[in-house]
Design a protein around this motif. Sequence first.
Motif, PDB file in Angstrom:
ATOM      1  N   ILE A 173       0.861  -1.198   0.000  1.00 40.87           N
ATOM      2  CA  ILE A 173       0.000   0.000   0.000  1.00 40.87           C
ATOM      3  C   ILE A 173       0.892   1.241   0.000  1.00 40.87           C
ATOM      4  CG2 ILE A 173      -1.783   1.303   1.220  1.00 40.87           C
ATOM      5  CD1 ILE A 173      -2.666  -1.345   2.512  1.00 40.87           C
ATOM      6  N   GLU A 212       9.895   4.580   7.908  1.00 34.08           N
ATOM      7  CA  GLU A 212       9.693   3.830   9.145  1.00 34.08           C
ATOM      8  C   GLU A 212       9.106   2.436   8.938  1.00 34.08           C
ATOM      9  OE1 GLU A 212      10.582   7.459  10.731  1.00 34.08           O
ATOM     10  OE2 GLU A 212       8.421   7.427  10.397  1.00 34.08           O
ATOM     11  N   VAL A 269       3.563  -0.752   4.504  1.00 39.15           N
ATOM     12  CA  VAL A 269       2.237  -1.289   4.812  1.00 39.15           C
ATOM     13  C   VAL A 269       1.764  -2.119   3.615  1.00 39.15           C
ATOM     14  CG1 VAL A 269      -0.133  -0.733   5.468  1.00 39.15           C
ATOM     15  CG2 VAL A 269       1.748   0.705   6.289  1.00 39.15           C
ATOM     16  N   ALA A 322      -4.497  -5.293   6.786  1.00 39.37           N
ATOM     17  CA  ALA A 322      -3.268  -4.526   6.542  1.00 39.37           C
ATOM     18  C   ALA A 322      -2.187  -5.024   7.495  1.00 39.37           C
ATOM     19  CB  ALA A 322      -3.527  -3.033   6.758  1.00 39.37           C
ATOM     20  N   LEU A 367      -3.592  -5.258  11.242  1.00 38.42           N
ATOM     21  CA  LEU A 367      -4.752  -4.443  11.606  1.00 38.42           C
ATOM     22  C   LEU A 367      -5.785  -4.388  10.487  1.00 38.42           C
ATOM     23  CD1 LEU A 367      -3.700  -0.661  11.636  1.00 38.42           C
ATOM     24  CD2 LEU A 367      -2.355  -2.421  10.597  1.00 38.42           C
ATOM     25  N   TYR A 381      -7.889  -3.419   7.511  1.00 34.73           N
ATOM     26  CA  TYR A 381      -7.560  -2.718   6.268  1.00 34.73           C
ATOM     27  C   TYR A 381      -8.674  -1.720   5.974  1.00 34.73           C
ATOM     28  CZ  TYR A 381      -7.389  -2.145   1.163  1.00 34.73           C
ATOM     29  OH  TYR A 381      -7.380  -1.632  -0.106  1.00 34.73           O
ATOM     30  N   ALA A 421      -6.860   1.356  -1.543  1.00 33.53           N
ATOM     31  CA  ALA A 421      -6.852   1.647  -0.109  1.00 33.53           C
ATOM     32  C   ALA A 421      -7.411   3.052   0.108  1.00 33.53           C
ATOM     33  CB  ALA A 421      -5.425   1.555   0.422  1.00 33.53           C
ATOM     34  N   GLN A 467      -5.349   9.289   2.227  1.00 38.75           N
ATOM     35  CA  GLN A 467      -5.048  10.170   3.360  1.00 38.75           C
ATOM     36  C   GLN A 467      -5.915  11.421   3.211  1.00 38.75           C
ATOM     37  OE1 GLN A 467      -0.909  10.647   2.434  1.00 38.75           O
ATOM     38  NE2 GLN A 467      -0.261   9.150   3.954  1.00 38.75           N
ATOM     39  N   PHE A 522      -2.329  13.767   7.217  1.00 35.30           N
ATOM     40  CA  PHE A 522      -1.632  12.641   6.575  1.00 35.30           C
ATOM     41  C   PHE A 522      -1.922  11.327   7.316  1.00 35.30           C
ATOM     42  CE2 PHE A 522       0.916  16.226   5.143  1.00 35.30           C
ATOM     43  CZ  PHE A 522       1.104  15.925   3.802  1.00 35.30           C
ATOM     44  N   ASN A 523      -2.207  11.425   8.602  1.00 41.66           N
ATOM     45  CA  ASN A 523      -2.441  10.220   9.394  1.00 41.66           C
ATOM     46  C   ASN A 523      -3.921   9.987   9.683  1.00 41.66           C
ATOM     47  OD1 ASN A 523       0.111   9.106   9.516  1.00 41.66           O
ATOM     48  ND2 ASN A 523       0.739  10.423  11.228  1.00 41.66           N
ATOM     49  N   ILE A 541      -4.590   6.742  12.062  1.00 39.38           N
ATOM     50  CA  ILE A 541      -3.555   5.698  12.091  1.00 39.38           C
ATOM     51  C   ILE A 541      -2.243   6.258  12.636  1.00 39.38           C
ATOM     52  CG2 ILE A 541      -4.541   4.396  10.174  1.00 39.38           C
ATOM     53  CD1 ILE A 541      -2.321   5.754   8.403  1.00 39.38           C
ATOM     54  N   ASP A 542      -1.242   5.376  12.708  1.00 35.64           N
ATOM     55  CA  ASP A 542       0.155   5.770  12.950  1.00 35.64           C
ATOM     56  C   ASP A 542       0.381   6.283  14.377  1.00 35.64           C
ATOM     57  OD1 ASP A 542       2.730   5.986  12.208  1.00 35.64           O
ATOM     58  OD2 ASP A 542       2.492   7.697  10.870  1.00 35.64           O
TER      59      ASP A 542
HETATM   60  N1  LIG Z   1      -5.062   0.076   8.069  1.00 33.26           N
HETATM   61  C1  LIG Z   1      -4.749   0.617   6.886  1.00 33.26           C
HETATM   62  N2  LIG Z   1      -5.557   0.457   5.810  1.00 33.26           N
HETATM   63  C2  LIG Z   1      -5.227   1.015   4.621  1.00 33.26           C
HETATM   64  N3  LIG Z   1      -4.107   1.736   4.405  1.00 33.26           N
HETATM   65  C3  LIG Z   1      -3.269   1.923   5.444  1.00 33.26           C
HETATM   66  C4  LIG Z   1      -3.538   1.382   6.730  1.00 33.26           C
HETATM   67  N4  LIG Z   1      -2.541   1.720   7.573  1.00 33.26           N
HETATM   68  C5  LIG Z   1      -1.683   2.450   6.836  1.00 33.26           C
HETATM   69  N5  LIG Z   1      -2.101   2.583   5.572  1.00 33.26           N
HETATM   70  C6  LIG Z   1      -1.401   3.306   4.485  1.00 33.26           C
HETATM   71  O1  LIG Z   1      -0.009   3.275   4.741  1.00 33.26           O
HETATM   72  C7  LIG Z   1       0.484   4.597   4.970  1.00 33.26           C
HETATM   73  C8  LIG Z   1       1.570   4.572   6.031  1.00 33.26           C
HETATM   74  O2  LIG Z   1       1.039   4.142   7.287  1.00 33.26           O
HETATM   75  P1  LIG Z   1       1.544   4.780   8.643  1.00 33.26           P
HETATM   76  O3  LIG Z   1       1.303   6.245   8.626  1.00 33.26           O
HETATM   77  O4  LIG Z   1       0.947   4.003   9.765  1.00 33.26           O
HETATM   78  O5  LIG Z   1       3.093   4.426   8.581  1.00 33.26           O
HETATM   79  P2  LIG Z   1       4.402   5.353   8.567  1.00 33.26           P
HETATM   80  O6  LIG Z   1       5.570   4.492   8.309  1.00 33.26           O
HETATM   81  O7  LIG Z   1       4.429   6.164   9.776  1.00 33.26           O
HETATM   82  O8  LIG Z   1       4.219   6.227   7.313  1.00 33.26           O
HETATM   83  P3  LIG Z   1       4.510   7.780   7.155  1.00 33.26           P
HETATM   84  O9  LIG Z   1       5.951   7.986   7.515  1.00 33.26           O
HETATM   85  O10 LIG Z   1       4.192   7.972   5.692  1.00 33.26           O
HETATM   86  O11 LIG Z   1       3.566   8.479   8.088  1.00 33.26           O
HETATM   87  C9  LIG Z   1      -0.736   5.409   5.336  1.00 33.26           C
HETATM   88  O12 LIG Z   1      -0.598   6.775   5.040  1.00 33.26           O
HETATM   89  C10 LIG Z   1      -1.812   4.775   4.474  1.00 33.26           C
HETATM   90  O13 LIG Z   1      -1.719   5.261   3.138  1.00 33.26           O
END
Ligand SMILES: Nc1ncnc2c1ncn2[C@@H]1O[C@H](COP(=O)(O)OP(=O)(O)OP(=O)(O)O)[C@@H](O)[C@H]1O
Length: 261
Positions: A42, A47, A50, A65, A144, A146, A153, A156, A194-195, A206-207
Motif C-alpha cells: 500500500i 519507518e 504497509v 493490513a 490491523l 484494512y 486503499a 489520506q 496525513f495520518n 492511524i500511525d
Molecule cells: N489500516 C490501513 N488500511 C489502509 N491503508 C493503510 C492502513 N494503515 C496504513 N495505511 C497506508 O499506509 C500509509 C503509512 O502508514 P503509517 O502512517 O501508519 O506508517 P508510517 O511508516 O508512519 O508512514 P509515514 O511515515 O508515511 O507516516 C498510510 O498513510 C496509508 O496510506
Amino acid sequence: MCAFAVDESTERFMSRNSDIADMQAIQEFIDEGLVREVLNVIKSGKEATVYRCRAHPSLGAKYTAVKVYHESGFRNFGNDAVYQEGRVILNGQVRRAVRARTEFGREAQLALWVDHEFEALSRLFEAGADVPEPFACTERAVLLEYVGDGQSAASQLQHLELEPGEAGDLLGRLLWNIELWLAHDTVHADLSAFNVLFWQGRAKVIDFPQWLDPRFAPAARRLLERDIRNVGRYFARYGLDVDAAGVAADLWRRFEYGELG
Ligand SMILES: Nc1ncnc2c1ncn2[C@@H]1O[C@H](COP(=O)(O)OP(=O)(O)OP(=O)(O)O)[C@@H](O)[C@H]1O
Ligand SMILES: [Mg+2]
C-alpha cells in the motif's frame, strides 16, 4: 520456507533484502493462521511498509493490513528524546542494550515501538475511537483492519477534497476523538491530515507508535496542542477556524481535573 502469492509490483519490491525481511515478518501471521497471502504494497516509507493481505476467514474480513517496521528507519523515534520521556524499560538487560545501541538493543527497541503502537490501538479501539481494529502484533509488525476495498486503499485526508457540508462534521468528529484519547491517557503526538484515512464518509486515524501518556510525558501538553493545530490547518481550506491553543487549554484543564470521559 515461505510461500507467497504476490503481484508484480510487490515482486519488484521484494528484490531488496529489507523486503525479504518484511515477508518473513508477515509469514509469522500466515503461520498463526491470520493471513492467507500478501497482495500488494500500500505504501512504503522510511519507518515502515504497509501491505494489503488477504485475511484468513477467521479474522472476519476479506483483507487485512500489515504494517512492518524497518529496523533501519525507526531511528526517528529512537533519537527523539521527546518521545522517550516518561517511558521506562523495566528489563535491565534490554535497557542496557538499548542504551548501548547494540544490534540486540535496536531489535528490542523496535519491538517496544511496535508493541507501543499495538497497545494504543487496542485501548482506543476498545474505547470506541475511530482507529483501525488491531488484530495481532509480533516483534516487527502489526496486523490491523484494512481501510479500503479490493480496488484501492483509503486516501489520506490530506489528499482529499471533502463534499460541502462534510468538513464541519468531520472536524467535530476528529476533535471528539482527540478528547476520547486524552480521557484514555493518550496523546497521538504526530497527528495531521496525513495520518487520517478517509473512507466512505468516515475517518480512521492511524500511525500511533509515538503516542505519549499525558500523565508522565512532559511534552504531552505541547504535542496535544500541535496535534490540534495540524488538524485545524487542513480544515482552514474549508473556512473552518480552530483555536488550537484554546481547545488544548480547555482539554488539558479538564484532563487535569479528571473531568474527561
Ligand atoms: N489500516 C490501513 N488500511 C489502509 N491503508 C493503510 C492502513 N494503515 C496504513 N495505511 C497506508 O499506509 C500509509 C503509512 O502508514 P503509517 O502512517 O501508519 O506508517 P508510517 O511508516 O508512519 O508512514 P509515514 O511515515 O508515511 O507516516 C498510510 O498513510 C496509508 O496510506
Ligand atoms: Mg503516517
